[in-house]
Design a protein around this motif. Structure first.
Motif, PDB file in Angstrom:
ATOM      1  N   ASP A 112      -5.237   6.605  -0.074  1.00 28.77           N
ATOM      2  CA  ASP A 112      -5.538   6.169  -1.438  1.00 28.77           C
ATOM      3  C   ASP A 112      -5.778   7.381  -2.342  1.00 28.77           C
ATOM      4  O   ASP A 112      -5.267   7.456  -3.465  1.00 28.77           O
ATOM      5  CB  ASP A 112      -6.766   5.267  -1.462  1.00 28.77           C
ATOM      6  N   ILE A 151      -6.604   4.472   5.218  1.00 20.57           N
ATOM      7  CA  ILE A 151      -6.443   3.914   3.867  1.00 20.57           C
ATOM      8  C   ILE A 151      -7.180   4.757   2.833  1.00 20.57           C
ATOM      9  O   ILE A 151      -6.645   5.058   1.754  1.00 20.57           O
ATOM     10  CB  ILE A 151      -6.927   2.455   3.843  1.00 20.57           C
ATOM     11  N   LYS A 173       0.832  -1.198   0.000  1.00 17.84           N
ATOM     12  CA  LYS A 173       0.000   0.000   0.000  1.00 17.84           C
ATOM     13  C   LYS A 173       0.872   1.256   0.000  1.00 17.84           C
ATOM     14  O   LYS A 173       0.625   2.203  -0.746  1.00 17.84           O
ATOM     15  CB  LYS A 173      -0.916   0.007   1.223  1.00 17.84           C
ATOM     16  N   SER A 195       2.073   1.931  -3.314  1.00 22.36           N
ATOM     17  CA  SER A 195       1.018   2.448  -4.193  1.00 22.36           C
ATOM     18  C   SER A 195       0.676   3.898  -3.860  1.00 22.36           C
ATOM     19  O   SER A 195       0.191   4.640  -4.717  1.00 22.36           O
ATOM     20  CB  SER A 195      -0.242   1.577  -4.095  1.00 22.36           C
ATOM     21  N   TRP A 196       0.900   4.302  -2.605  1.00 13.71           N
ATOM     22  CA  TRP A 196       0.652   5.684  -2.207  1.00 13.71           C
ATOM     23  C   TRP A 196       1.763   6.624  -2.655  1.00 13.71           C
ATOM     24  O   TRP A 196       1.660   7.831  -2.479  1.00 13.71           O
ATOM     25  CB  TRP A 196       0.491   5.770  -0.687  1.00 13.71           C
TER      26      TRP A 196
END
Length: 414
Positions: free
Chosen positions: A298, A294, A73, A76-77
């Motif tokens: 995101d 999250i 994550k 991806s951030w």
């Protein structure tokens, strides 16, 4: 001037802080009393006795913890490094420490090494990993310092020799390449003791960065106060540690979440002034990351990934004459990036004297029409037309390629 001598840190701009320990079991409340301060300090603020607090270890069983998912994550951030609380002030080690059985492997039903899991996940996803380590405060050890309490009878040197120095060696020898050690709250640590810690780190891993809170001016970069940003551009390497709400460790009562727009603006402001943004998540006792965290990250990640050219590897922007209520500037050599936070049909900039060679939309590289000149008031002017399909959009950036390596900011002349 602070200088890490590590290009990865200078370019990183955005990292993930993870605060996690036994305090997550209490989640901001002890015996019916809520703390109105940061949750990871609950032992101190509510004066919980050591013999009561250490019982939390038997309740700590984070079966939902997934190091792989968290690191994936973070990647991806758009984050470039992770700092994890290997040991916070509570004194509980989140790895299999040989110095004390008060650790996640020996004292909990979970029985697994958290630091090892994060190390493996960071290696898998090519993520830098650093460790937060509370060098002076240790509320479990009888000789560790405790803020706001009487430390006069403690044998701090004995604590350093028994816990601090050997645990640092464990982290630096047992968990691969450590990007940095994030020291905190030096309190009564002397200059010589801080120097010992620095020399210990460098003797084992010379490229491991030592954070500003080692104390006594010996850090390799400046660490600001928590959630505090320098008012003006700051020269050298520095970092803002910051939260998504009002706490670091998980607090079930803290729902004062910042919006994605607020986080984007803070990230760009910090980067513009020359710093890195180390943004925190606080997992629950189960290991689950709060969904609010999250969701926010995101959305921020979408901005970061589509505008990465205007964020990573950027340099400190000097003092521009105007504050823009709709955007901010970042820069690289021969490039000025205009971050647009509100819908606009065109960008208008005054008192920037650069010769503009080209303008384009960062998210898709689309060429943009631009015009430069002098206003009727006599100021330098740059106008960039925004495409029709972006007129209602916010949170994107535009690049101005310049003939000059640095921005030419002109004073306001009436």
């Amino acid at each position: 001037m602070y200088d890490t001598k590590q290009q990865w840190f200078k370019d990183a701009k955005y990292g993930l802080f993870i605060h996690w320990g036994l305090y997550s079991v209490l989640a901001g409340e002890y015996q019916g009393k809520r703390t109105d301060r940061i949750a990871e300090w609950i032992m101190n603020h509510l004066n919980i006795p050591v013999e009561e607090y250490e019982k939390l270890a038997k309740q700590f069983n984070p079966v939902d913890f997934d190091a792989d998912a968290i690191v994936k994550k973070a990647k991806s951030w758009g984050m470039k490094y992770i700092v994890f609380t290997a040991k916070h002030h509570e004194g509980f080690a989140m790895w299999d420490s040989r110095c004390s059985d008060y650790n996640v492997v020996k004292a909990t039903p979970y029985g697994r090494d958290i630091v090892k899991q994060l190390r493996e996940a960071c290696d898998k996803y090519d993520m830098k990993l650093g460790f937060y380590y509370s060098q002076a405060q240790d509320w479990h050890d009888p000789d560790g310092y405790m803020y706001t309490k009487d430390n006069s009878q403690k044998n701090y040197r004995a604590y350093l020799e028994r816990i601090c120095f050997p645990q640092l060696r464990e982290l630096l020898t047992g968990y691969g390449e450590v990007a940095l050690i994030w020291f905190d709250t030096p309190m009564g640590t002397t200059a010589e003791e801080s120097r010992e810690m620095v020399e210990l780190v460098k003797s084992i891993q010379p490229n491991c960065i030592v954070s500003g809170r080692i104390g006594n001016g010996l850090g390799e970069y400046m660490t600001t106060g928590d959630n505090f940003i320098p008012r003006l551009p700051f020269e050298g390497d520095w970092e803002v540690p910051a939260t998504l709400n009002d706490t670091w460790g998980y607090n079930k009562y803290d729902n004062n979440w910042k919006s994605p727009d607020e986080i984007i603006h803070l990230l760009v402001k910090i980067n513009s002034r020359g710093g890195n943004y180390l943004l925190n998540i606080g997992p629950k006792a189960t290991g689950e990351v709060p969904q609010e965290s999250i969701q926010i990250l995101d959305t921020v990640g979408e901005y970061v990934n589509s505008n990465e050219e205007a964020i990573f590897g950027t340099k400190r922007v000097g003092i521009y004459a105007y504050e823009l209520d709709w955007g901010m500037l970042t820069r690289k050599d021969y490039r000025i990036y205009v971050h647009v936070f509100k819908p606009r049909i065109r960008i208008e900039l005054l008192n920037i004297g650069n010769k503009i060679k080209r303008a384009y939309l960062v998210p898709d590289g689309r060429e943009l029409k631009f015009e430069t000149g002098i206003t009727c008031e006599g100021c330098s002017m740059i106008e960039v037309e925004i495409p029709d399909d972006y007129h209602d959009r916010k949170n994107y950036s535009v690049c101005l390629e310049t003939e000059e390596a640095e921005p030419v900011f002109e004073p306001i002349v009436s």
